[in-house]
Design a protein around this motif. Sequence first.
Motif, PDB file in Angstrom:
ATOM      1  N   GLN A 271     -60.201 -35.577 -94.898  1.00  0.00           N
ATOM      2  CA  GLN A 271     -60.316 -34.215 -95.421  1.00  0.00           C
ATOM      3  C   GLN A 271     -58.996 -33.463 -95.235  1.00  0.00           C
ATOM      4  N   THR A 272     -58.438 -33.565 -94.035  1.00  0.00           N
ATOM      5  CA  THR A 272     -57.134 -32.957 -93.756  1.00  0.00           C
ATOM      6  C   THR A 272     -56.339 -33.889 -92.862  1.00  0.00           C
ATOM      7  N   GLY A 273     -55.036 -33.854 -92.984  1.00  0.00           N
ATOM      8  CA  GLY A 273     -54.178 -34.648 -92.124  1.00  0.00           C
ATOM      9  C   GLY A 273     -54.024 -36.086 -92.578  1.00  0.00           C
ATOM     10  N   LYS A 274     -53.665 -36.948 -91.604  1.00  0.00           N
ATOM     11  CA  LYS A 274     -53.390 -38.352 -91.895  1.00  0.00           C
ATOM     12  C   LYS A 274     -53.932 -39.251 -90.791  1.00  0.00           C
TER      13      LYS A 274
ATOM     14  N   ASN B 285     -55.419 -58.439 -90.806  1.00  0.00           N
ATOM     15  CA  ASN B 285     -54.451 -59.321 -91.466  1.00  0.00           C
ATOM     16  C   ASN B 285     -53.021 -58.819 -91.326  1.00  0.00           C
ATOM     17  N   GLY B 286     -52.828 -57.735 -90.559  1.00  0.00           N
ATOM     18  CA  GLY B 286     -51.496 -57.195 -90.348  1.00  0.00           C
ATOM     19  C   GLY B 286     -51.128 -56.062 -91.289  1.00  0.00           C
ATOM     20  N   THR B 287     -52.017 -55.737 -92.215  1.00  0.00           N
ATOM     21  CA  THR B 287     -51.775 -54.642 -93.145  1.00  0.00           C
ATOM     22  C   THR B 287     -51.999 -53.309 -92.447  1.00  0.00           C
ATOM     23  N   SER B 288     -51.109 -52.368 -92.704  1.00  0.00           N
ATOM     24  CA  SER B 288     -51.235 -51.015 -92.181  1.00  0.00           C
ATOM     25  C   SER B 288     -51.044 -50.052 -93.337  1.00  0.00           C
ATOM     26  N   GLN B 289     -51.853 -48.993 -93.357  1.00  0.00           N
ATOM     27  CA  GLN B 289     -51.792 -48.032 -94.452  1.00  0.00           C
ATOM     28  C   GLN B 289     -51.985 -46.636 -93.891  1.00  0.00           C
ATOM     29  N   VAL B 290     -51.215 -45.677 -94.382  1.00  0.00           N
ATOM     30  CA  VAL B 290     -51.413 -44.282 -94.005  1.00  0.00           C
ATOM     31  C   VAL B 290     -52.408 -43.679 -94.997  1.00  0.00           C
ATOM     32  N   LEU B 291     -53.512 -43.163 -94.471  1.00  0.00           N
ATOM     33  CA  LEU B 291     -54.558 -42.564 -95.294  1.00  0.00           C
ATOM     34  C   LEU B 291     -54.389 -41.054 -95.340  1.00  0.00           C
TER      35      LEU B 291
END
Length: 89
Positions: A43-46, A53-59
């Motif tokens: 809703q707000t922020g990150k 599997n080593g994947t990283s993602q900023v949501l």
Amino acid sequence: MKTLPQHVRKYKATPVFDENTLPQGLLKDHATKENVWGVIRIQTGKLEYNIQNGTSQVLTADTPGIIEPTVKHHIKPLGSVSFCVEFYK
């Protein structure tokens, strides 16, 4: 980016959490059950979403995180954040 299969339907959602109220279990590896998908909705922020599997993602509010069944993952707040997790099967 992963997407939900078309045949799944939402059946529940968590309350809205923030960096102070999020369950500590979300900070370490965990997984949904077989045939259960999830969507992390910011809703707000990150949040940082880390998959086994080593994947990283900023949501962000514009970039939800798709949780695949039985795949271990964990999150990390990146400052002030509010979010919930929706579950589908």
